[in-house]
Enzyme design. Structure first.
Site, PDB file in Angstrom:
ATOM      1  CG  ASP A 216      -2.165   0.839   1.035  1.00 30.34           C
ATOM      2  OD1 ASP A 216      -2.334   1.421  -0.045  1.00 30.34           O
ATOM      3  OD2 ASP A 216      -2.974   0.914   1.981  1.00 30.34           O
ATOM      4  CG  HIS A 353      -9.525  -0.019  -3.632  1.00 30.56           C
ATOM      5  ND1 HIS A 353     -10.446   0.892  -3.142  1.00 30.56           N
ATOM      6  CD2 HIS A 353      -8.332   0.298  -3.042  1.00 30.56           C
ATOM      7  CE1 HIS A 353      -9.832   1.721  -2.293  1.00 30.56           C
ATOM      8  NE2 HIS A 353      -8.561   1.383  -2.223  1.00 30.56           N
TER       9      HIS A 353
HETATM   10  C1  HEM Z   1      -9.069  -0.621   4.721  1.00 32.29           C
HETATM   11  C2  HEM Z   1      -9.345   0.129   3.681  1.00 32.29           C
HETATM   12  C3  HEM Z   1      -8.455   0.220   2.462  1.00 32.29           C
HETATM   13  C4  HEM Z   1      -7.562  -0.672   1.965  1.00 32.29           C
HETATM   14  C5  HEM Z   1      -7.238  -2.069   2.496  1.00 32.29           C
HETATM   15  C6  HEM Z   1      -6.964  -0.067   0.802  1.00 32.29           C
HETATM   16  C7  HEM Z   1      -5.976  -0.671   0.025  1.00 32.29           C
HETATM   17  C8  HEM Z   1      -5.383  -0.085  -1.070  1.00 32.29           C
HETATM   18  C9  HEM Z   1      -4.332  -0.692  -1.836  1.00 32.29           C
HETATM   19  C10 HEM Z   1      -3.682  -2.038  -1.545  1.00 32.29           C
HETATM   20  C11 HEM Z   1      -4.036   0.156  -2.843  1.00 32.29           C
HETATM   21  C12 HEM Z   1      -3.016  -0.084  -3.948  1.00 32.29           C
HETATM   22  C13 HEM Z   1      -1.651   0.393  -3.624  1.00 32.29           C
HETATM   23  C14 HEM Z   1      -1.386   1.810  -3.983  1.00 32.29           C
HETATM   24  O1  HEM Z   1      -1.609   2.233  -5.124  1.00 32.29           O
HETATM   25  O2  HEM Z   1      -0.959   2.534  -3.098  1.00 32.29           O
HETATM   26  C15 HEM Z   1      -4.888   1.309  -2.702  1.00 32.29           C
HETATM   27  C16 HEM Z   1      -4.873   2.415  -3.527  1.00 32.29           C
HETATM   28  C17 HEM Z   1      -5.713   3.492  -3.375  1.00 32.29           C
HETATM   29  N1  HEM Z   1      -6.717   3.659  -2.452  1.00 32.29           N
HETATM   30 FE1  HEM Z   1      -7.174   2.373  -0.987  1.00 32.29          FE
HETATM   31  N2  HEM Z   1      -7.518   1.162   0.598  1.00 32.29           N
HETATM   32  C18 HEM Z   1      -8.425   1.384   1.598  1.00 32.29           C
HETATM   33  C19 HEM Z   1      -9.207   2.509   1.772  1.00 32.29           C
HETATM   34  C20 HEM Z   1      -9.281   3.544   0.877  1.00 32.29           C
HETATM   35  C21 HEM Z   1     -10.214   4.652   0.995  1.00 32.29           C
HETATM   36  C22 HEM Z   1     -11.224   4.854   2.116  1.00 32.29           C
HETATM   37  C23 HEM Z   1      -9.993   5.459  -0.082  1.00 32.29           C
HETATM   38  C24 HEM Z   1     -10.700   6.739  -0.461  1.00 32.29           C
HETATM   39  C25 HEM Z   1     -11.972   6.961  -0.269  1.00 32.29           C
HETATM   40  C26 HEM Z   1      -8.910   4.865  -0.843  1.00 32.29           C
HETATM   41  C27 HEM Z   1      -8.365   5.413  -1.982  1.00 32.29           C
HETATM   42  C28 HEM Z   1      -7.307   4.874  -2.675  1.00 32.29           C
HETATM   43  C29 HEM Z   1      -6.652   5.546  -3.774  1.00 32.29           C
HETATM   44  C30 HEM Z   1      -6.977   6.915  -4.335  1.00 32.29           C
HETATM   45  C31 HEM Z   1      -5.652   4.680  -4.228  1.00 32.29           C
HETATM   46  C32 HEM Z   1      -4.677   4.918  -5.361  1.00 32.29           C
HETATM   47  C33 HEM Z   1      -5.262   4.480  -6.687  1.00 32.29           C
HETATM   48  C34 HEM Z   1      -4.310   4.775  -7.816  1.00 32.29           C
HETATM   49  O3  HEM Z   1      -3.831   5.908  -7.880  1.00 32.29           O
HETATM   50  O4  HEM Z   1      -4.053   3.890  -8.613  1.00 32.29           O
HETATM   51  N3  HEM Z   1      -8.519   3.701  -0.247  1.00 32.29           N
HETATM   52  N4  HEM Z   1      -5.718   1.134  -1.613  1.00 32.29           N
END
Ligand code: HEM
Ligand SMILES: *[C@@H]1O[C@H](CO)[C@@H](O)[C@H](O)[C@H]1NC(C)=O
Ligand SMILES: *[C@@H]1O[C@H](CO)[C@@H](O)[C@H](O)[C@H]1NC(C)=O
Ligand SMILES: *[C@@H]1O[C@H](CO)[C@@H](O)[C@H](O)[C@H]1NC(C)=O
Ligand SMILES: *[C@@H]1O[C@H](CO)[C@@H](O)[C@H](O)[C@H]1NC(C)=O
Ligand SMILES: *[C@@H]1O[C@H](CO)[C@@H](O)[C@H](O)[C@H]1NC(C)=O
Ligand SMILES: *[C@@H]1O[C@H](CO)[C@@H](O)[C@H](O)[C@H]1NC(C)=O
Ligand SMILES: *[C@@H]1O[C@H](CO)[C@@H](O)[C@H](O)[C@H]1NC(C)=O
Length: 500
Positions: A216, A353
Site C-alpha cells: 500500500d 479498488h
Molecule cells: C481498509 C481500507 C483500504 C484498503 C485495504 C486499501 C488498500 C489499497 C491498496 C492495496 C491500494 C493499492 C496500492 C497503492 O496504489 O498505493 C490502494 C490504492 C488506493 N486507495 Fe485504498 N484502501 C483502503 C481505503 C481507501 C479509501 C477509504 C480510499 C478513499 C476513499 C482509498 C483510496 C485509494 C486511492 C486513491 C488509491 C490509489 C489508486 C491509484 O492511484 O491507482 N482507499 N488502496
C-alpha cells in the site's frame, strides 16, 4: 558534582530529542514505494514555485511510510493554558516536511498536530476555513454520504470531545510513548485524552502491506514544488492539497495558507472473512492452481497483486520484479493498443479498488480535481491462528485490526468524501462502460447507513465480465473518524497560540 561547560552542553542537548542526530530513518522504505525527494531536490523544486517546506507539517506530503504512529485524540479543557503552551513548548517539537527528507535532520519522533472545527471553536477561532465538510464534522455526513452504519462507530468519534489529534511517528513505540509524555508534560493538563489508536507497519516481509496483504502507498500524486514525478505518476498543483497554494480556488483566511484538511478514518479489516471469500469464489482459469485462482480474484478486486504489481500490466500472474520497481509499477493508465476501454476487462476490472478511486484515462481528460494524498498506516495485531481457522475475526477488541486511514486534501468534498461517495459507493461509476461496474469490492458500502448490504460488482471474472460475484458482507467496516485541519507552523505560531 562539577560539570565542565562542554559536558553540561552535551547533557542539555541530550534532553532535547529534536536535536539528537538519527542514524537510521524513522520511516520505512519498501522497494515498491516511491522514494521521497532528497532535501536538495525538494529545496530546488519548492523554490521554483515558492513553496515553504519548513512551514508545512511533515505528514502531509510524505505518504504511507510511517513505521509506528500514534494517533492521540484530545479534548482541550483549558484553552488559555493550551494556547500558551502550544506556542512556547509544542511548536519547537512540530516536524515540518523539510526535516523528514534526510535521516540526520529527522527528530526522534515526528510530531504533527491537527484540529477539528470543534477544537478551533474551543480556541475561540471563528474564521471560516471554507470547507463545509470540515465545519460540520465527519459525523454529519456519516450515513448518507459515506454510507457508514453509525452503530459501528467508536463512541469517541460519535461524541463531541475530539478537538484535535497529535500524530506521533517514530521507528519504536518507546520513542512514541516518550514523546507523548513530553507533550503531555508541556501541555500541563490543558488537554485530556479522548481516544487513541496505535498504528504500526506490519512485521517482516509484510512491511508496507496493509492487513489484506497488499502493498500500500504506491500511487500517490506527485505534487508540483515537492515531488520528482515517476513514470505514470500524475502531477498535480500544490493547491489540491495545501490551502492557499496555486490550484486552491477557495477563498481562505490568510493564516490557513499551507495547511491541509486531514480526513481520518478507523477502517476495520475483516481479514479471515476476506481470505475465505477469495477461496470460496476463486476464479476458474484452467492454467492456474486453486490457490492461484483465489489470489487472482483478490488481485482483480484490488487492481494490484499483493506484491504491488498492477493487474493492468500483469493480468494473470504476479510480477514481483515489476512490483518492486517504482519506475514501472505505477506506469499504466488502463489503455492498451487495440483495447476497447468500454468493454475490455481482461486486464483490470472496472470495479477494482484502484480503478474506482483513480480512473486514470477512463476519464478523458484525466481528472485533476478529485485527488488525495494517502498517509495512513495499519493498526492492530496480525491474524491469530484461531481466527484464521474459523474464518471469522475475533470480537476481542484487542485483536481488532485495520487501516488508520489518513487522506490530505484542500477540499474534503472534492477529495476523500467525493471518492467514497461518488466513485467507490456509486455502482454506475466508472460511467460509460458496457456493464455497470458495481460498488467498490474493497471499500464500497452497498447500503447507506447500513453495513453488510450485498454488493454486486461485475468484471471480476475475466472469462465472463458480465458475471456478477455477490459479496454479502463488508470486509472493511468503518469505525468512524473525524475531519481535521493540519495548520502550517506559522499558523500555529501566530494564530493558534498566544505567543511565547
Ligand atoms: C481498509 C481500507 C483500504 C484498503 C485495504 C486499501 C488498500 C489499497 C491498496 C492495496 C491500494 C493499492 C496500492 C497503492 O496504489 O498505493 C490502494 C490504492 C488506493 N486507495 Fe485504498 N484502501 C483502503 C481505503 C481507501 C479509501 C477509504 C480510499 C478513499 C476513499 C482509498 C483510496 C485509494 C486511492 C486513491 C488509491 C490509489 C489508486 C491509484 O492511484 O491507482 N482507499 N488502496
Ligand atoms: C518558512 O516557514 C518558516 C516556519 O514558519 C518561517 O520561519 C520562515 O520564515 C518561512 N520562510 C519564508 C521564506 O517565508
Ligand atoms: C506505550 O504506552 C502504552 C499506553 O500507555 C502502553 O500500553 C504500552 O505498553 C507502551 N509501550 C511501550 C513499548 O512502552
Ligand atoms: C502547570 O500547572 C501548575 C498547576 O497545575 C502550575 O503551578 C504551573 O505553573 C504550570 N506550569 C506552566 C509551565 O504553566
Ligand atoms: C491457458 O493456457 C493456454 C496455453 O498457453 C492458453 O491458450 C489459454 O488461453 C490459457 N487460458 C486462460 C484462461 O488464460
Ligand atoms: C496511456 O499511456 C500510454 C503509454 O504510456 C500513452 O501512450 C497514452 O497516451 C496514455 N493514454 C492516455 C489517454 O493518457
Ligand atoms: C490459514 O488456514 C489455512 C487453512 O484453512 C492455511 O492453509 C493457511 O496457511 C493459514 N494461514 C495462516 C496465515 O496461518
Ligand atoms: C474456512 O474457509 C475455508 C475456505 O472456504 C474452508 O475450506 C474451511 O472449511 C472454513 N473453515 C471453517 C471452520 O468454516
Amino acid at each position: 558534582m562539577k560539570l565542565s561547560l562542554a559536558s553540561f552542553l552535551v547533557a542539555a542537548v541530550a534532553l532535547q530529542p529534536a536535536l539528537s542526530v538519527r542514524t537510521n530513518s524513522l520511516l520505512i522504505d519498501p522497494a515498491a514505494l516511491p522514494a521521497l525527494p532528497s532535501a536538495q531536490q525538494a529545496a530546488s523544486a519548492s523554490a521554483d514555485v515558492g513553496l515553504n517546506l519548513t512551514n508545512i507539517q511533515g505528514d502531509i506530503l510524505i505518504g504511507m511510510k510511517k513505521n509506528k504512529e500514534l494517533f492521540f485524540f484530545f479534548t482541550i479543557v483549558n484553552p488559555t493554558l493550551f494556547r500558551s503552551q502550544l506556542g512556547s513548548g509544542i511548536l519547537p517539537l512540530i516536524t515540518p516536511t523539510s526535516q523528514l527528507l534526510a535521516v540526520d535532520t529527522q527528530p526522534t519522533t515526528a510530531v504533527n498536530i491537527a484540529f477539528s472545527q470543534r477544537g478551533l471553536n474551543a480556541l475561540g477561532i471563528t474564521d471560516d476555513l471554507g470547507d463545509t465538510a470540515f465545519t460540520n464534522g465527519q459525523i454529519d455526513n456519516v450515513a448518507t454520504i459515506l454510507g457508514d452504519e453509525t452503530s459501528n462507530w467508536e463512541p469517541a468519534f460519535a461524541g463531541t470531545g475530539i478537538h484535535g489529534v497529535f500524530l506521533l511517528a517514530s521507528d519504536t513505540i518507546d520513542n512514541v510513548n516518550a514523546t507523548l509524555s513530553q507533550v503531555q508534560n508541556i501541555l500541563n493538563g490543558s488537554i485530556t485524552e479522548a481516544y487513541s489508536l496505535q498504528g504500526q507497519a506490519r512485521p517482516g516481509d509484510e512491511q508496507g502491506h496493509e492487513h489484506f496483504g497488499f502493498m500500500d502507498g504506491i500511487s500517490n500524486p506527485a505534487v508540483t514544488g515537492f515531488s520528482t514525478p515517476l513514470p505514470g505518476q500524475q502531477v498535480l498543483d500544490p493547491g489540491l492539497f495545501l490551502l492557499g497554494e496555486s490550484g486552491d480556488l477557495v477563498s481562505r483566511p490568510s493564516w490557513a495558507k499551507d495547511g491541509s484538511f486531514l480526513a481520518f478514518r478507523q477502517l476495520q479489516q475483516r481479514v479471515p472473512e476476506f481470505n475465505a471469500f477469495l477461496v470460496d469464489n476463486a476464479l476458474s482459469n484452467p492454467n492456474l492452481t486453486a490457490d492461484q485462482n483465489a489470489e487472482l480474484l483478490g488481485a482483480r478486486m484490488m487492481g494490484r497483486w499483493k506484491s504491488g504489481a498492477p493487474v493492468d500490466l500483469a493480468p494473470t500472474v504476479d510480477d514481483p520484479v515489476l512490483a518492486a520497481d517504482p519506475q514501472q509499477n505505477n506506469n499504466f493508465n488502463y489503455t492498451h493498443p487495440g483495447f476497447d476501454e468500454a468493454t475490455d476487462q481482461t486486464h483490470c476490472p472496472f470495479s477494482a479498488h484502484v480503478r474506482k478511486t483513480n480512473p486514470r484515462s477512463d476519464l478523458n481528460p484525466e481528472d485533476t480535481a478529485n485527488h488525495i494524498i494517502r498517509a495512513g498506516i495499519p493498526y492492530g495485531p496480525e491474524v491469530t491462528d484461531a481466527e484464521n481457522a474459523s474464518n471469522v475475526s475475533s470480537t476481542d477488541p484487542s485483536l481488532e485490526r485495520g487501516l488508520a486511514f489518513v487522506a490530505y486534501q484542500s477540499d474534503i468534498n472534492n477529495g476523500f468524501a467525493f471518492l467514497q461517495q461518488n466513485w467507490a459507493n456509486n455502482a454506475n461509476f466508472i460511467f460509460g462502460k458496457a456493464t455497470p461496474p458495481g460498488i467498490d469490492p474493497i471499500i464500497g458500502t452497498g447500503g447507506l447507513g447500513q453495513a453488510d448490504v450485498p454488493r454486486t460488482p461485475s468484471g471480476l471474472d475475466p472469462s465472463d465480465p458480465t458475471r456478477i460475484i455477490t459479496i454479502n458482507q463488508d470486509f472493511v467496516v468503518s469505525r468512524g473518524g473525524e475531519y481535521f485541519f493540519s495548520p502550517s507552523l506559522s499558523a500555529i505560531q501566530n494564530t493558534l497560540s498566544l505567543g511565547a
